[in-house]
Design an enzyme around this catalytic site. Structure first.
Site, mmCIF file in Angstrom:
data_model
loop_
_atom_site.group_PDB
_atom_site.id
_atom_site.type_symbol
_atom_site.label_atom_id
_atom_site.label_comp_id
_atom_site.label_asym_id
_atom_site.label_seq_id
_atom_site.Cartn_x
_atom_site.Cartn_y
_atom_site.Cartn_z
ATOM 1 N N HIS A 289 36.517 8.454 14.329
ATOM 2 C CA HIS A 289 37.699 9.235 13.889
ATOM 3 C C HIS A 289 38.945 8.598 14.494
ATOM 4 O O HIS A 289 39.242 8.782 15.673
ATOM 5 C CB HIS A 289 37.572 10.691 14.348
ATOM 6 C CG HIS A 289 38.708 11.564 13.884
ATOM 7 N ND1 HIS A 289 38.505 12.725 13.182
ATOM 8 C CD2 HIS A 289 40.053 11.450 14.010
ATOM 9 C CE1 HIS A 289 39.675 13.289 12.910
ATOM 10 N NE2 HIS A 289 40.644 12.533 13.407
ATOM 11 N N HIS B 226 43.168 7.237 13.849
ATOM 12 C CA HIS B 226 44.410 7.197 13.050
ATOM 13 C C HIS B 226 45.058 5.837 13.243
ATOM 14 O O HIS B 226 45.447 5.495 14.361
ATOM 15 C CB HIS B 226 45.364 8.305 13.500
ATOM 16 C CG HIS B 226 44.820 9.674 13.242
ATOM 17 N ND1 HIS B 226 45.055 10.357 12.067
ATOM 18 C CD2 HIS B 226 44.009 10.470 13.990
ATOM 19 C CE1 HIS B 226 44.428 11.531 12.121
ATOM 20 N NE2 HIS B 226 43.784 11.619 13.266
ATOM 21 N N LEU B 227 45.161 5.086 12.154
ATOM 22 C CA LEU B 227 45.746 3.738 12.274
ATOM 23 C C LEU B 227 47.158 3.647 11.709
ATOM 24 O O LEU B 227 47.770 2.588 11.760
ATOM 25 C CB LEU B 227 44.810 2.691 11.643
ATOM 26 C CG LEU B 227 43.516 2.467 12.435
ATOM 27 C CD1 LEU B 227 42.595 1.477 11.719
ATOM 28 C CD2 LEU B 227 43.788 1.976 13.856
ATOM 29 N N ARG B 228 47.652 4.748 11.151
ATOM 30 C CA ARG B 228 49.066 4.840 10.772
ATOM 31 C C ARG B 228 49.489 3.811 9.734
ATOM 32 O O ARG B 228 48.680 3.062 9.208
ATOM 33 C CB ARG B 228 49.968 4.722 12.016
ATOM 34 C CG ARG B 228 49.662 5.722 13.129
ATOM 35 C CD ARG B 228 49.665 7.132 12.641
ATOM 36 N NE ARG B 228 49.754 8.113 13.723
ATOM 37 C CZ ARG B 228 49.352 9.357 13.605
ATOM 38 N NH1 ARG B 228 48.784 9.786 12.488
ATOM 39 N NH2 ARG B 228 49.493 10.202 14.602
ATOM 40 N N LYS C 160 37.761 13.304 3.536
ATOM 41 C CA LYS C 160 38.295 14.081 4.658
ATOM 42 C C LYS C 160 38.972 15.332 4.122
ATOM 43 O O LYS C 160 39.868 15.248 3.276
ATOM 44 C CB LYS C 160 39.302 13.238 5.445
ATOM 45 C CG LYS C 160 39.966 13.969 6.609
ATOM 46 C CD LYS C 160 39.032 14.166 7.794
ATOM 47 C CE LYS C 160 39.533 15.206 8.801
ATOM 48 N NZ LYS C 160 40.527 14.730 9.735
ATOM 49 N N HIS D 46 36.357 16.255 15.802
ATOM 50 C CA HIS D 46 36.877 16.519 17.157
ATOM 51 C C HIS D 46 36.723 17.982 17.580
ATOM 52 O O HIS D 46 37.694 18.710 17.739
ATOM 53 C CB HIS D 46 38.304 16.010 17.356
ATOM 54 C CG HIS D 46 39.272 16.167 16.208
ATOM 55 N ND1 HIS D 46 39.469 17.357 15.559
ATOM 56 C CD2 HIS D 46 40.118 15.274 15.642
ATOM 57 C CE1 HIS D 46 40.393 17.193 14.628
ATOM 58 N NE2 HIS D 46 40.796 15.921 14.663
ATOM 59 N N ASP E 21 40.032 10.105 17.815
ATOM 60 C CA ASP E 21 41.246 10.787 17.338
ATOM 61 C C ASP E 21 42.496 10.193 17.963
ATOM 62 O O ASP E 21 43.525 10.862 18.084
ATOM 63 C CB ASP E 21 41.187 12.307 17.590
ATOM 64 C CG ASP E 21 42.213 13.065 16.767
ATOM 65 O OD1 ASP E 21 42.628 12.533 15.723
ATOM 66 O OD2 ASP E 21 42.608 14.171 17.183
HETATM 67 C C1 NCD Z 1 46.652 13.827 14.299
HETATM 68 C C2 NCD Z 1 47.800 12.951 13.774
HETATM 69 O O1 NCD Z 1 48.812 12.849 14.466
HETATM 70 O O2 NCD Z 1 47.646 12.384 12.718
HETATM 71 N N1 NCD Z 1 47.161 14.636 15.357
HETATM 72 C C3 NCD Z 1 46.435 15.218 16.332
HETATM 73 O O3 NCD Z 1 47.012 15.999 17.098
HETATM 74 N N2 NCD Z 1 45.170 14.946 16.505
HETATM 75 C C4 NCD Z 1 46.103 14.625 13.182
HETATM 76 C C5 NCD Z 1 44.620 14.928 13.253
HETATM 77 O O4 NCD Z 1 43.884 14.484 14.060
HETATM 78 O O5 NCD Z 1 44.123 15.641 12.395
HETATM 79 ZN ZN ZN Z 2 42.564 13.159 13.813
#
Ligand code: NCD
Ligand code: ZN
Length: 336
Positions: A13, A15-17, A96, A167, A239
């Site tokens: 899991h 996030h690569l933005r 997702k 998570h 995450d």
């Molecule tokens: C995540 C994000 O910033 O994209 N933020 C977070 O607090 N974990 C969103 C997510 O995990 O769903």
């Molecule tokens: Zn996330």
């Protein structure tokens, strides 16, 4: 000196933005992991295969070809045939589900669950996993439990669908793993490490602010016991979710911890301190490979019990900075 070699670690899991943050976050992931499940909550969200393919290419350009991005699509209006088409795409891994408004960039998520039944049926038939950001809007402690009936209903209605509670952060949600064979979970580094006291018990630390929010000591203990005890249904999913410093050190701080740069050394340290180093390989790779029958690049990472320094910040080409977990401190483990 203690040392540990991990075979093909995976982050289930991540996030690569977009933009230059994507280059930084992807390069960081490529130095530690053989692959990662990439979250689709960009603006606009990744909902189509062309958008997903372009995103996968951008990630590979920054992370290298020895890193496999396991791509997800934001579940929204996709039909059964969209799911079929996705299943045939080699980058595609899972759908997702963001209930509307639960987290960063989820405003366009699902509020009518009936509308996604055709997609869920197709996913069950084709063995496409459903990853759920399982938390009701807001994160007042009592309100989080509102999502438990949704997990229960979905798990019962789609008994052959692999449903992953993303998570998990509290003891009640964790308990569902024993109730339903088709429920799985990811756990982050920060929920294994921290409680509400770390976030806000002393001075407020916005860099520990994430969704789901870190919880009470009893929740952390329950999750630690499951992970360090080797629960085979729990997979590591960091995450890691970087935001520019100005969005974190703000009166309206965004949720998301940038844990990416420290993940494996911090996990090795934590598992070592709890006498659970022998459980780390299953948590960071084997459980996911077995649950999903995953084929990932072979990549060995050796960690040793020697200090490493965490950068105080990562500079972006825009002039912005991102602040990693444990910024400017020394960790007891390092990657060789
Ligand atoms: C995540 C994000 O910033 O994209 N933020 C977070 O607090 N974990 C969103 C997510 O995990 O769903
Ligand atoms: Zn996330």
């Amino acid at each position: 000196m203690k040392s540990l070699t991990l075979s093909s670690p995976l982050d289930m899991h991540l996030h690569l933005r977009a933009g230059s943050l994507c280059e930084t976050a992807s390069a960081v992931a490529g130095t530690q992991f053989a692959g990662a499940v990439v979250m689709p909550n960009l603006v606009p969200a990744i909902e189509t295969l062309p958008a997903m393919d372009a995103y996968a290419q951008k990630i590979t350009a920054a992370a290298g070809t020895a890193f496999r991005p396991l791509m997800t699509l934001f579940l929204n209006t996709q039909s059964a045939s969209d799911i079929e088409e996705a299943k045939a795409n080699p980058h595609f891994f899972a759908m997702k589900l963001y209930p509307a408004g639960v987290t960063t960039n989820s405003e366009n998520g699902i509020s009518n669950f009936d509308a996604i039944v055709p997609a869920l049926e197709a996913m069950q038939a084709l063995d496409v996993p459903l990853l759920i950001h399982g938390e009701s809007n807001g994160f007042v402690l009592e309100r989080e439990a509102e999502f438990l009936p949704v997990y229960r209903q979905l798990a019962k209605a789609f008994p052959r669908l692999k449903i992953v509670m993303e998570h998990i952060s509290d003891a009640r949600t964790l308990a569902l793993l024993d109730e339903f064979e088709n429920l799985y979970a990811t756990v982050t580094l920060h929920h294994l490490l921290f409680t509400l006291d770390d976030l806000a018990g002393g001075k407020l630390n916005p860099h520990l602010f994430c969704k789901p929010i870190v919880k009470l000591p009893r929740d952390r203990e329950a999750i630690r016991a499951a992970v360090f005890g080797g629960n085979a249904k729990i997979m590591f999913g960091s995450d890691s979710a970087p935001h520019p410093r100005s969005n974190k050190e703000s009166a309206a701080a965004l949720g998301g911890c940038f844990t990416g740069p420290v993940l494996l050394p911090a996990l090795a340290d934590l598992f070592d301190r709890h006498g659970a180093l022998d459980k780390l390989q299953a948590f960071v790779s084997d459980n996911a490979r077995r649950i999903y029958h995953l084929d990932v690049p072979q990549k060995n990472l050796t960690l040793v019990n020697e200090p490493s320094d965490v950068p105080a910040a990562f500079d972006l080409p825009s002039g912005e900075q991102v602040i990693p977990l444990f910024a400017g401190t020394r960790l007891p483990w390092r990657i060789v």
